[in-house]
Design an enzyme around this catalytic site. Structure first.
Site, PDB file in Angstrom:
ATOM      1  N   ILE A   1       0.817  -1.212   0.000  1.00  0.00           N
ATOM      2  CA  ILE A   1       0.000   0.000   0.000  1.00  0.00           C
ATOM      3  C   ILE A   1       0.847   1.257   0.000  1.00  0.00           C
ATOM      4  CG2 ILE A   1      -2.090  -0.963   1.044  1.00  0.00           C
ATOM      5  CD1 ILE A   1      -1.077  -0.012   3.739  1.00  0.00           C
TER       6      ILE A   1
ATOM      7  N   GLY B   1       8.237   3.415   0.820  1.00  0.00           N
ATOM      8  CA  GLY B   1       9.035   4.535   1.306  1.00  0.00           C
ATOM      9  C   GLY B   1      10.502   4.344   0.988  1.00  0.00           C
TER      10      GLY B   1
ATOM     11  N   VAL C   1       5.119  -0.840   2.919  1.00  0.00           N
ATOM     12  CA  VAL C   1       4.050  -1.185   3.847  1.00  0.00           C
ATOM     13  C   VAL C   1       3.015  -2.018   3.098  1.00  0.00           C
ATOM     14  CG1 VAL C   1       2.304  -0.311   5.441  1.00  0.00           C
ATOM     15  CG2 VAL C   1       4.499   0.856   5.251  1.00  0.00           C
TER      16      VAL C   1
ATOM     17  N   ASP D   1      11.173  12.730  13.670  1.00  0.00           N
ATOM     18  CA  ASP D   1      10.854  12.856  12.239  1.00  0.00           C
ATOM     19  C   ASP D   1       9.378  13.229  12.107  1.00  0.00           C
ATOM     20  OD1 ASP D   1      11.283  12.828   9.502  1.00  0.00           O
ATOM     21  OD2 ASP D   1      11.011  10.669   9.299  1.00  0.00           O
TER      22      ASP D   1
ATOM     23  N   ASN E   1       3.922  12.144   8.535  1.00  0.00           N
ATOM     24  CA  ASN E   1       3.973  10.985   9.430  1.00  0.00           C
ATOM     25  C   ASN E   1       2.828  10.982  10.432  1.00  0.00           C
ATOM     26  OD1 ASN E   1       6.084   9.541   8.290  1.00  0.00           O
ATOM     27  ND2 ASN E   1       7.632  10.749   9.385  1.00  0.00           N
TER      28      ASN E   1
ATOM     29  N   ASP F   1       5.586   6.025  11.907  1.00  0.00           N
ATOM     30  CA  ASP F   1       6.979   6.134  11.471  1.00  0.00           C
ATOM     31  C   ASP F   1       7.915   6.483  12.632  1.00  0.00           C
ATOM     32  OD1 ASP F   1       8.962   5.946   9.662  1.00  0.00           O
ATOM     33  OD2 ASP F   1       8.371   7.634   8.409  1.00  0.00           O
TER      34      ASP F   1
HETATM   35  N1  LIG Z   1      -0.476   1.261  10.482  1.00  0.00           N
HETATM   36  C1  LIG Z   1      -0.705   1.693   9.241  1.00  0.00           C
HETATM   37  N2  LIG Z   1      -1.942   1.587   8.698  1.00  0.00           N
HETATM   38  C2  LIG Z   1      -2.177   2.015   7.438  1.00  0.00           C
HETATM   39  N3  LIG Z   1      -1.259   2.540   6.634  1.00  0.00           N
HETATM   40  C3  LIG Z   1      -0.015   2.674   7.108  1.00  0.00           C
HETATM   41  C4  LIG Z   1       0.332   2.252   8.424  1.00  0.00           C
HETATM   42  N4  LIG Z   1       1.646   2.509   8.627  1.00  0.00           N
HETATM   43  C5  LIG Z   1       2.089   3.059   7.482  1.00  0.00           C
HETATM   44  N5  LIG Z   1       1.102   3.150   6.557  1.00  0.00           N
HETATM   45  C6  LIG Z   1       1.209   3.681   5.187  1.00  0.00           C
HETATM   46  O1  LIG Z   1       2.548   3.622   4.771  1.00  0.00           O
HETATM   47  C7  LIG Z   1       3.061   4.942   4.552  1.00  0.00           C
HETATM   48  C8  LIG Z   1       4.514   4.997   4.979  1.00  0.00           C
HETATM   49  O2  LIG Z   1       4.643   4.648   6.330  1.00  0.00           O
HETATM   50  P1  LIG Z   1       5.836   5.196   7.204  1.00  0.00           P
HETATM   51  O3  LIG Z   1       5.839   4.457   8.494  1.00  0.00           O
HETATM   52  O4  LIG Z   1       5.763   6.679   7.267  1.00  0.00           O
HETATM   53  O5  LIG Z   1       7.094   4.713   6.357  1.00  0.00           O
HETATM   54  P2  LIG Z   1       8.348   5.485   5.721  1.00  0.00           P
HETATM   55  O6  LIG Z   1       9.441   5.229   6.674  1.00  0.00           O
HETATM   56  O7  LIG Z   1       8.512   4.831   4.416  1.00  0.00           O
HETATM   57  O8  LIG Z   1       7.993   6.960   5.617  1.00  0.00           O
HETATM   58  C9  LIG Z   1       2.112   5.843   5.305  1.00  0.00           C
HETATM   59  O9  LIG Z   1       2.055   7.124   4.775  1.00  0.00           O
HETATM   60  C10 LIG Z   1       0.785   5.132   5.114  1.00  0.00           C
HETATM   61  O10 LIG Z   1       0.269   5.382   3.834  1.00  0.00           O
HETATM   62 MG   LIG Z   2       7.051   8.241   6.843  1.00  0.00          MG
END
Ligand SMILES: Nc1ncnc2c1ncn2[C@@H]1O[C@H](COP(=O)(O)OP(=O)(O)O)[C@@H](O)[C@H]1O
Ligand SMILES: [Mg+2]
Length: 282
Positions: free
Chosen positions: A57, A60, A65, A191, A196, A208
């Site tokens: 979905i 990054g 994810v 961050d 986030n 994140d």
């Molecule tokens: N628990 C969650 N439920 C739904 N979507 C999530 C969840 N965690 C992350 N995502 C999706 O994944 C994206 C990237 O997650 P993130 O933890 O910010 O990773 P990165 O380190 O790549 O920035 C989020 O913007 C969201 O779209």
């Molecule tokens: Mg992120």
């Protein structure tokens, strides 16, 4: 009766569904599923934490994810850290100074697993400190499993893409979460930004947590200030009244020396919450 659109949608979901017998095929579908990651996924499935996985979905810089289901039919999010050395960005400034992570592994598998474990522990601390985060469920090697925020595989949008209806209330919500993380979780996100934070029907979830550091970090003032500055800038633009960053950082540091308690989910120090301490009422 389901219309064409929902049928097509269901077909699409069905195609992205993998049961345990054919997860080997994931390798062909997505390069994030190499042998190491598949082994971790098998382990999570054998432990009955993950029942099925669907398509990715979000992608990054350091992780992908993926949407899945647990044995109770609940949606889960699997954050899969890349194990390829070339995908890593340099995170040294964050790792250094955090006494929980003194060594930097040179092996990309170990490095991915270390980040995964770090993010899981940080999320757990934040969750236990009553910060609104997706509930962390488990991790193994480079896969972190958490509560899915969204609906049927569609993740909640970020605050960047879906600004809150009530910017003032959302700002206060974020600030109080920063305080809970810092005082009850002894954690600085490091961050924090509108990218986030997920906005799920006006309930905000901070995600994140991989870069978060312990409150004993030597650059704590700098990191805390940067988080608050980023958030202030975002909410200023939305027209919310924000708290001066220096004043807020000082208040958080001073309050972190007191003894806290939660009353009705609110963090109190000497019977006072952050807003009354700052005499901030809007
Ligand atoms: N628990 C969650 N439920 C739904 N979507 C999530 C969840 N965690 C992350 N995502 C999706 O994944 C994206 C990237 O997650 P993130 O933890 O910010 O990773 P990165 O380190 O790549 O920035 C989020 O913007 C969201 O779209
Ligand atoms: Mg992120």
């Amino acid at each position: 009766m389901p219309n064409d659109e929902t049928r097509i949608e269901r077909d699409r979901i069905e195609k992205r569904r993998f049961r345990i017998k054919d997860i080997d095929q994931l390798k062909l579908v997505d390069d994030v599923f190499n042998e190491y990651t598949l082994k971790a996924l098998y382990e999570l499935m054998n432990r009955r934490i993950v029942l099925e996985v669907y398509g990715p979905i979000a992608q990054g810089k350091e992780a992908k994810v993926i949407w899945g289901k647990d044995y109770d039919g609940r949606d889960i999010a699997l954050k899969v850290y890349y194990t390829l050395a070339n995908r890593f960005i340099n995170r040294d400034p964050y790792i250094m100074g955090d006494r929980r992570f003194t060594r930097k592994p040179s092996n990309p598998f170990k490095f991915a697993s270390m980040w995964c474990r770090k993010e899981f522990r940080n999320m757990k601390r934040a969750y236990d400190a009553m910060v609104t985060v997706p509930k962390p469920i488990a991790f193994y090697s480079n896969i972190l499993v958490m509560e899915f925020i969204g609906d049927e595989g569609v993740p909640a949008p970020t605050l960047k893409d879906a600004p809150p209806e009530d910017a003032q209330a959302a700002y206060i919500d974020v600030v109080l979460n920063v305080e809970k993380a810092f005082i009850a979780g002894r954690l600085i996100h490091a961050d924090l930004s509108e990218y986030n934070i997920l906005n799920w029907n006006n309930k905000l979830f901070i995600i994140d947590w991989g870069s978060a550091v312990d409150a004993s970090h030597p650059n704590l003032v700098e990191l805390l200030t940067r988080d608050i500055r980023t958030i202030n800038r975002f909410f200023d633009r939305l027209g919310a009244l924000t708290i001066d960053e220096g004043e807020l950082v000082n208040a958080l540091i001073r309050r972190s020396r007191g003894r806290y308690e939660f009353i009705d989910g609110r963090l109190m120090i000497d019977g006072e919450d952050l807003l009354s301490y700052l005499k901030f009422n809007v």
